[in-house]
Design a protein around this motif. Structure first.
Motif, mmCIF file in Angstrom:
data_model
loop_
_atom_site.group_PDB
_atom_site.id
_atom_site.type_symbol
_atom_site.label_atom_id
_atom_site.label_comp_id
_atom_site.label_asym_id
_atom_site.label_seq_id
_atom_site.Cartn_x
_atom_site.Cartn_y
_atom_site.Cartn_z
ATOM 1 N N LEU A 88 0.580 -0.784 0.349
ATOM 2 C CA LEU A 88 -0.169 -0.159 0.123
ATOM 3 C C LEU A 88 0.808 1.220 -0.060
ATOM 4 C CD1 LEU A 88 -3.326 0.859 0.769
ATOM 5 C CD2 LEU A 88 -1.812 1.521 2.890
ATOM 6 N N GLU A 89 2.299 1.198 0.939
ATOM 7 C CA GLU A 89 3.007 1.895 1.166
ATOM 8 C C GLU A 89 3.422 2.415 -0.521
ATOM 9 O OE1 GLU A 89 3.344 2.030 5.652
ATOM 10 O OE2 GLU A 89 4.631 1.081 4.447
ATOM 11 N N SER A 157 1.712 -2.313 17.123
ATOM 12 C CA SER A 157 2.681 -1.508 15.585
ATOM 13 C C SER A 157 4.109 -1.621 15.899
ATOM 14 C CB SER A 157 1.906 0.092 16.880
ATOM 15 O OG SER A 157 2.983 -0.303 18.138
ATOM 16 N N ASP A 173 -1.591 -16.561 15.049
ATOM 17 C CA ASP A 173 -1.798 -14.747 15.171
ATOM 18 C C ASP A 173 -1.144 -15.549 16.960
ATOM 19 O OD1 ASP A 173 -3.309 -13.510 13.719
ATOM 20 O OD2 ASP A 173 -5.076 -14.051 14.245
ATOM 21 N N ARG B 53 -12.709 -10.283 18.544
ATOM 22 C CA ARG B 53 -11.615 -10.237 18.494
ATOM 23 C C ARG B 53 -10.894 -8.745 18.035
ATOM 24 N NH1 ARG B 53 -9.067 -15.267 18.418
ATOM 25 N NH2 ARG B 53 -7.228 -14.103 18.526
ATOM 26 N N GLU B 55 -7.891 -7.974 16.307
ATOM 27 C CA GLU B 55 -6.281 -8.383 15.933
ATOM 28 C C GLU B 55 -5.687 -7.714 14.450
ATOM 29 O OE1 GLU B 55 -3.815 -10.812 17.229
ATOM 30 O OE2 GLU B 55 -6.118 -11.572 16.999
ATOM 31 N N PRO B 56 -5.934 -6.123 15.041
ATOM 32 C CA PRO B 56 -5.777 -5.677 13.397
ATOM 33 C C PRO B 56 -4.049 -6.070 12.488
ATOM 34 C CG PRO B 56 -4.398 -4.549 15.312
ATOM 35 C CD PRO B 56 -5.014 -5.737 15.968
ATOM 36 N N VAL B 57 -2.971 -7.019 13.195
ATOM 37 C CA VAL B 57 -2.326 -7.062 12.589
ATOM 38 C C VAL B 57 -1.681 -8.810 12.191
ATOM 39 C CG1 VAL B 57 0.445 -7.549 12.359
ATOM 40 C CG2 VAL B 57 -0.772 -4.991 13.375
ATOM 41 N N SER B 58 -2.375 -9.328 11.011
ATOM 42 C CA SER B 58 -2.714 -10.838 11.314
ATOM 43 C C SER B 58 -2.123 -11.376 9.896
ATOM 44 C CB SER B 58 -4.228 -11.268 11.572
ATOM 45 O OG SER B 58 -4.276 -12.179 11.596
ATOM 46 N N TYR B 59 -1.612 -12.055 9.261
ATOM 47 C CA TYR B 59 -1.548 -12.566 7.929
ATOM 48 C C TYR B 59 -2.742 -13.089 7.685
ATOM 49 C CZ TYR B 59 2.916 -10.812 8.327
ATOM 50 O OH TYR B 59 4.504 -10.098 8.224
ATOM 51 N N VAL B 60 -3.589 -13.614 8.962
ATOM 52 C CA VAL B 60 -4.999 -14.758 9.384
ATOM 53 C C VAL B 60 -5.957 -14.529 8.570
ATOM 54 C CG1 VAL B 60 -6.340 -16.511 10.123
ATOM 55 C CG2 VAL B 60 -2.855 -16.351 10.996
ATOM 56 N N LYS B 61 -6.425 -12.989 9.357
ATOM 57 C CA LYS B 61 -7.308 -12.512 9.004
ATOM 58 C C LYS B 61 -7.654 -11.135 10.053
ATOM 59 C CE LYS B 61 -12.261 -12.838 9.044
ATOM 60 N NZ LYS B 61 -12.890 -11.436 10.348
ATOM 61 N N PRO B 229 -5.710 -8.021 24.174
ATOM 62 C CA PRO B 229 -7.214 -7.406 24.106
ATOM 63 C C PRO B 229 -7.842 -8.770 24.932
ATOM 64 C CG PRO B 229 -6.207 -7.792 21.979
ATOM 65 C CD PRO B 229 -4.688 -7.822 22.765
ATOM 66 N N GLU B 249 -0.691 2.319 18.265
ATOM 67 C CA GLU B 249 -1.034 1.988 17.073
ATOM 68 C C GLU B 249 -0.606 3.267 16.325
ATOM 69 O OE1 GLU B 249 -3.701 -0.539 16.523
ATOM 70 O OE2 GLU B 249 -3.424 -2.130 18.475
ATOM 71 N N VAL B 253 0.981 2.167 12.394
ATOM 72 C CA VAL B 253 0.541 2.173 11.531
ATOM 73 C C VAL B 253 0.724 2.272 10.226
ATOM 74 C CG1 VAL B 253 -1.250 3.694 12.103
ATOM 75 C CG2 VAL B 253 -2.393 1.939 11.214
ATOM 76 N N ALA B 254 0.157 1.889 8.822
ATOM 77 C CA ALA B 254 0.656 2.613 7.512
ATOM 78 C C ALA B 254 -1.049 3.591 6.997
ATOM 79 C CB ALA B 254 0.615 1.311 6.097
ATOM 80 N N SER B 257 -4.933 3.053 5.842
ATOM 81 C CA SER B 257 -5.069 1.178 5.719
ATOM 82 C C SER B 257 -6.440 1.686 6.737
ATOM 83 C CB SER B 257 -3.707 0.759 6.582
ATOM 84 O OG SER B 257 -3.604 1.473 7.701
ATOM 85 N N HIS B 259 -6.834 -0.281 8.906
ATOM 86 C CA HIS B 259 -5.816 -0.243 10.890
ATOM 87 C C HIS B 259 -5.863 0.817 10.955
ATOM 88 C CE1 HIS B 259 -2.899 -1.686 13.685
ATOM 89 N NE2 HIS B 259 -3.705 -0.806 14.005
#
Lengths: 281, 294
Positions: A88-89, A157, A173, B53, B55-61, B229, B249, B253-254, B257, B259
């Motif tokens: 995105l960046e 973060s 996770d 939940r 879970e803002p940084v996740s590769y799953v969801k 959390p 956060e 954070v980007a 985005s 997030h």
């Protein structure tokens, strides 16, 4: 009478401003971003300015994301990042007509630390993954005492958080019960106080903590168990290591280029080692 | 128009501008929050905020449920208020009704001093001193939990509760107390049966304003609650409050985005919560002032 007073005050202000800001005297370079890199970056800037007294390099922390968005909106010339730039960046920079350029300026290992009284000395990558995802929550399972594992991670973060999640947790996770602390020092502090704790911190912090915590040896698959040291990170035998990046918008020019060259020079890389990170060359 | 009239007019407008500044700024903040939060609704829909939940940084969801954060803020605020009420109210009663003038001279500056301690200093104190004590007393695995946070936040709410309750107690007319004493009630009975009930709505408003201070507090909770959390009301568990989430956060954070935008939703919900709390407090305070005395 009144007029002359204003003139005097005005002149005084002007001299003060000019005296206080060498900014006007020469070039100035703004470097912003990762908190992991901020001390190292400041050391570079200090030495760099000794060599080029006419120039000014300003280093600011705030986080990798902050640095990259500053690069985007033009308030920074270089961005420090402890994580890779996200797509995105990258797209945003490209939409401004620039290519994002990445320099890997140092390497960092992440040590997995436990309380010194913990009988466990080594774990493999899969075991660490199971601990941090919460699949295994008792030390007994790995030959330790019968006690619940207390998890500490960095906050979401942090670039370290994301890197550890990708490299060790294989993109799973973290356990929701993991306590999230704001800094490397806070993790060292907490792990040194809790006998059942486990956490992870950068290499520099492992060395600095000394006997207060124990860094585990880590095995990748059936490979040998390796301690996190500058040596093992440098020759890539320690499995949890990453690059630390500096980004620029298009190829750096002028002072920015000189500063990047300085970071990658032999002298710059010596500072990397002195600061507890690992040189790339 | 004479010169005098003109200058009157100019001054009037200047004052009006100064007065409307706050209104304008509040409106701008609201506008800004909503503007930045729109991309989230567009990409994921409002429903994603009701996930259980965070879970803002996740590769799953990536999951953006504000529920655990809301529960975190709620439990810390509630606990802190429960702890602060007895100290705040009884302290105010003592200072206003019982203390000698000399004692009052000593207590009041200290109450103000407590109000002035920077929250990061309290947080540091909490992390290094209070958390190990909480851990030892309750035989916990870690002292970084909701209770430790609530204890520190109570310290912040107490000065607010004391000063406003004290004002309320002071404004109870002398004739009430004199009547009570004349009827044969002793000093303590007069305080608990007459003075405190007469000042009750002022005391309630004081408590509400104390809560407002607690719910918005960031640095202390970020440092001592462990920030996991977990959706729970158990005071011995780690919690993550809404304020701590934004503070922790926002830095990495980007920009732009989902997030990023979700953090503005956390901000909006926090703003609405404090807004409601303040409104109730103002209303209670107003009722109290309107009531005829003596």
């Amino acid at each position: 009478m009144k007029k002359s007073l204003i003139t005097i005050v005005g002149a005084a202000c002007l001299t003060a401003v000019m005296g206080l800001s060498p900014v006007f005297a020469g070039d100035t370079l703004q470097v912003k971003g990762s908190d992991t890199l901020v001390h190292l970056s400041s050391s570079w800037a200090e030495k760099f300015m000794e060599k080029k007294p006419a120039s000014e390099v300003a280093i600011t922390g705030g986080g990798s994301g902050t640095g990259i968005s500053a690069l985007l909106n033009g308030t920074a010339d270089l961005a420090n990042a402890s994580r890779k730039m996200k797509d995105l960046e990258k797209d945003k920079i490209k939409s401004q007509g620039f290519e994002p350029v990445e320099f890997i300026v140092a390497k960092d290992g992440i040590g997995v630390i436990v309380h010194p009284s913990n009988p466990i000395n080594q774990l493999n990558m899969n075991q660490i993954k199971q601990i941090f995802t919460g699949q295994v929550n008792n030390w007994k399972k790995y030959g330790g005492p019968k006690a619940k594992i207390l998890l500490y991670t960095r906050d979401s973060s942090s670039g370290t958080f994301a890197f550890f999640q990708k490299r060790v947790l294989k993109e799973k996770d973290y356990s929701v019960r993991a306590r999230r602390l704001a800094s490397n020092s806070a993790i060292v502090e907490s792990v040194s106080k809790d006998v059942n704790a486990i956490g992870y911190v950068g290499l520099g912090y492992v060395a600095e903590a000394g006997d207060r915590v124990k860094a585990l040896k880590v095995r990748e698959g059936d490979g040998p168990a390796v301690s996190p040291t500058q040596e093992t990170v440098k020759n890539d035998t320690y499995p949890i290591s990453r690059g630390l990046q500096v980004y620029s918008k298009g190829q750096p020019k002028g002072l920015a280029k000189e500063f990047v060259d300085y970071m990658l020079s032999a002298e710059g890389q010596q500072i990397v080692n002195d600061r507890g990170f690992v040189a790339v060359q | 128009m004479t010169k005098k009239q003109l200058s009157d007019l100019v001054v009037k407008y200047l004052f009006q501008i100064a007065a409307s500044m706050t209104v304008l700024i509040v409106a701008l903040i609201f506008l800004f929050l909503f503007k930045e939060s729109i991309p989230f609704v567009r990409d994921l829909g409002l429903g994603a905020l009701f996930d259980v939940r965070w879970e803002p940084v996740s590769y799953v969801k990536e999951r953006f449920g504000i529920y655990p954060l809301f529960l975190g803020s709620l439990s810390v605020t509630f606990l802190a208020t429960i702890i602060a009420i007895p100290f705040g109210v009884i302290g105010a009663v003592y200072i206003s009704e019982i203390a000698t003038p000399l004692e009052r001279e000593i207590f009041k500056p200290f109450v103000e001093l407590l109000a002035g301690i920077p929250s990061v200093v309290l947080g540091f104190f909490g992390m290094v001193v209070l958390a190990p004590i909480v851990k030892a007393v309750f035989h916990l695995s870690s002292g970084l939990n909701a209770l430790t946070g609530a204890l520190l936040l109570a310290l912040m709410a107490i000065p607010t509760i004391i000063s406003i309750s004290e004002d309320a107690l002071k404004s109870v007319p002398m004739s009430y107390k004199q009547a009570s004493l004349a009827l044969g009630a002793n000093k303590l009975e007069t305080i608990w049966r007459v003075t405190v009930p007469a000042a009750l709505s002022g005391i309630i408003a004081a408590i509400m304003l104390g809560m407002g201070r607690v719910i918005g507090e960031t640095m202390t909770v970020l440092m001592v609650t462990g920030n996991a959390p977990i959706p729970t009301l158990n005071p011995f568990e780690s919690v993550r409050t809404m304020t701590a989430t934004i503070a922790a956060e926002m830095g990495e954070v980007a920009f732009g985005s989902v997030h990023y935008s979700s953090l503005f939703w956390v901000g909006i919900i926090l703003l609405i919560a404090t807004f409601i709390l303040n409104m109730i407090a103002q209303r209670v305070l107003k009722n109290y002032k309107r009531r005829p005395h003596g």
